[in-house]
Every structure is written in structure tokens, then in C-alpha cells.
Design a protein around this motif. Structure first.
Motif, short mmCIF file in Angstrom:
data_model
loop_
_atom_site.label_atom_id
_atom_site.label_comp_id
_atom_site.label_asym_id
_atom_site.label_seq_id
_atom_site.Cartn_x
_atom_site.Cartn_y
_atom_site.Cartn_z
N MET A 15 54.74 55.73 6.18
CA MET A 15 53.68 56.69 6.02
C MET A 15 52.36 55.96 5.80
O MET A 15 52.29 55.00 5.05
N HIS A 16 51.32 56.40 6.46
CA HIS A 16 50.00 55.81 6.33
C HIS A 16 49.46 56.09 4.93
O HIS A 16 49.52 57.23 4.46
N PRO A 17 48.94 55.06 4.20
CA PRO A 17 48.49 55.26 2.82
C PRO A 17 47.44 56.36 2.67
O PRO A 17 47.45 57.10 1.71
N ALA A 18 46.50 56.47 3.61
CA ALA A 18 45.46 57.49 3.50
C ALA A 18 46.03 58.89 3.63
O ALA A 18 45.50 59.84 3.09
N ARG A 19 47.15 59.03 4.33
CA ARG A 19 47.76 60.34 4.51
C ARG A 19 48.43 60.83 3.22
O ARG A 19 48.66 62.01 3.05
N SER A 20 48.78 59.91 2.32
CA SER A 20 49.43 60.30 1.08
C SER A 20 48.44 60.79 0.04
O SER A 20 48.84 61.26 -1.02
N ILE A 21 47.15 60.69 0.32
CA ILE A 21 46.13 61.19 -0.60
C ILE A 21 45.91 62.67 -0.28
O ILE A 21 45.19 63.01 0.65
N THR A 22 46.54 63.51 -1.06
CA THR A 22 46.48 64.95 -0.82
C THR A 22 45.33 65.57 -1.61
O THR A 22 44.84 64.98 -2.59
N PRO A 23 44.90 66.78 -1.23
CA PRO A 23 43.89 67.48 -2.03
C PRO A 23 44.33 67.65 -3.48
O PRO A 23 43.52 67.54 -4.39
N HIS A 24 45.61 67.89 -3.69
CA HIS A 24 46.14 68.03 -5.05
C HIS A 24 45.90 66.76 -5.86
O HIS A 24 45.42 66.81 -7.00
N LYS A 25 46.21 65.61 -5.28
CA LYS A 25 46.01 64.34 -5.98
C LYS A 25 44.53 64.08 -6.24
O LYS A 25 44.14 63.63 -7.32
N LEU A 26 43.68 64.36 -5.24
CA LEU A 26 42.23 64.15 -5.41
C LEU A 26 41.68 65.03 -6.52
O LEU A 26 40.91 64.57 -7.37
N LEU A 27 42.06 66.31 -6.51
CA LEU A 27 41.57 67.21 -7.56
C LEU A 27 42.10 66.81 -8.92
O LEU A 27 41.37 66.93 -9.92
N THR A 28 43.32 66.32 -8.99
CA THR A 28 43.86 65.87 -10.27
C THR A 28 43.04 64.70 -10.81
O THR A 28 42.64 64.70 -11.99
N VAL A 29 42.75 63.72 -9.97
CA VAL A 29 41.94 62.57 -10.40
C VAL A 29 40.56 63.03 -10.84
O VAL A 29 40.08 62.66 -11.92
N CYS A 30 39.92 63.85 -10.01
CA CYS A 30 38.58 64.35 -10.35
C CYS A 30 38.58 65.13 -11.66
O CYS A 30 37.73 64.92 -12.53
N ALA A 31 39.54 66.05 -11.81
CA ALA A 31 39.60 66.87 -13.01
C ALA A 31 39.83 66.03 -14.26
O ALA A 31 39.16 66.22 -15.28
N VAL A 32 40.75 65.09 -14.19
CA VAL A 32 41.04 64.23 -15.34
C VAL A 32 39.82 63.39 -15.72
O VAL A 32 39.46 63.29 -16.90
N PHE B 280 26.21 68.86 -21.56
CA PHE B 280 26.74 68.35 -20.31
C PHE B 280 28.24 68.08 -20.43
O PHE B 280 29.01 68.33 -19.50
N GLY B 281 28.66 67.59 -21.60
CA GLY B 281 30.08 67.35 -21.83
C GLY B 281 30.90 68.63 -21.73
O GLY B 281 31.96 68.66 -21.11
N VAL B 282 30.38 69.71 -22.33
CA VAL B 282 31.06 71.00 -22.24
C VAL B 282 31.15 71.44 -20.78
O VAL B 282 32.20 71.92 -20.31
N ALA B 283 30.07 71.27 -20.01
CA ALA B 283 30.07 71.65 -18.60
C ALA B 283 31.08 70.84 -17.79
O ALA B 283 31.77 71.38 -16.92
N LEU B 284 31.19 69.55 -18.08
CA LEU B 284 32.16 68.72 -17.36
C LEU B 284 33.59 69.14 -17.68
O LEU B 284 34.46 69.16 -16.80
N ILE B 285 33.85 69.47 -18.93
CA ILE B 285 35.18 69.95 -19.29
C ILE B 285 35.48 71.25 -18.55
O ILE B 285 36.58 71.42 -17.99
N ALA B 286 34.51 72.16 -18.51
CA ALA B 286 34.70 73.42 -17.79
C ALA B 286 34.96 73.18 -16.30
O ALA B 286 35.83 73.81 -15.69
N LEU B 287 34.21 72.24 -15.69
CA LEU B 287 34.42 71.92 -14.28
C LEU B 287 35.82 71.37 -14.06
O LEU B 287 36.52 71.76 -13.13
N GLY B 288 36.24 70.47 -14.93
CA GLY B 288 37.58 69.90 -14.81
C GLY B 288 38.67 70.95 -14.93
O GLY B 288 39.63 70.96 -14.16
#
Length: 119
Positions: free
Chosen positions: A1-18, A54-62
Motif C-alpha cells: 500500500m502506498h504510504p500517502a494512501r494510508s493517510i485518511t481524513p479520519h487520521k488527519l482530523l484526529t491529528v488536527c483535533a488533538v 484563543f485557547g477556549v476557541a481552539l478547544i472548541a474547534l478540536g
């Protein structure tokens, strides 16, 4: 499997949210330290006040973009946020001030923007 193909929207959103929730918590608990490390600025009562907002807003976005289920709104929100923040932080770094974590933050947000665009 190509490494870039294993990067799913779910994984990206998880990283961003965390990352955004962790940054938001850091801004709530230690706004002066985050301001110094990111922007190279000294803390004042005023900067701490805005940093905590801003911290509260970032938590809400996550929380809003937590990837269960993965929605197009969450992907678009994180795409917009990461793109604009990468540009704004780069602007701040070139024309205003920078701390030790500024350029790594620019790189992270630019990378997340590029990866979200590919999804």
C-alpha cells in the motif's frame, strides 16, 4: 500500500483535533509560556487574557472537528483554519516577531493544509 494512501481524513482530523485541543489547553494553563515559545513575546495581563480566549476557541474547534463521524464540514473547517493560520503565522514571523516554535508551527499547519487538500 502506498504510504500517502494510508493517510485518511479520519487520521488527519484526529491529528488536527488533538493538536488544537492540546494547544488550547496549553494556552489556558500557561498562556505566557506559549506566547513566548510561539511568538517570542512577553506576557502581560492583556496578552494572557486574549491567549486564554484563543485557547477556549481552539478547544472548541478540536471538539467540533473530532472525527466521529468524518464530516465534510469538519474537513473544510480544519482546512480553512490550518491554511489561514499557516499564512498568518508566517506573516507574523517575517514582519512582527517569532519564538522558537513559530516556524515549526507554520510547517505543521502548512503540511496539514496540503494533506487535507489532497483528501
Amino acid at each position: 500500500m502506498h504510504p500517502a494512501r494510508s493517510i485518511t481524513p479520519h487520521k488527519l482530523l484526529t491529528v488536527c483535533a488533538v493538536v488544537e485541543i492540546a494547544t488550547g489547553l496549553a494556552l489556558l494553563l500557561t498562556p505566557g509560556l506559549v506566547g513566548h515559545l510561539l511568538l517570542g513575546v512577553s506576557a502581560t495581563e492583556d496578552t494572557n487574557l486574549f491567549a486564554r480566549f484563543f485557547g477556549v476557541a481552539l478547544i472548541a474547534l478540536g471538539i467540533a472537528c473530532w472525527p466521529r463521524p468524518v464530516g465534510i464540514g469538519a474537513v473544510r473547517s480544519m482546512l480553512f483554519y490550518n491554511g489561514v493560520v499557516a499564512l498568518y503565522l508566517a506573516y507574523v514571523g517575517v514582519f512582527v516577531s517569532s519564538g522558537v516554535l513559530l516556524w515549526p508551527a507554520v510547517a505543521f499547519h502548512a503540511l496539514m493544509t496540503a494533506l487535507l487538500l489532497r483528501r
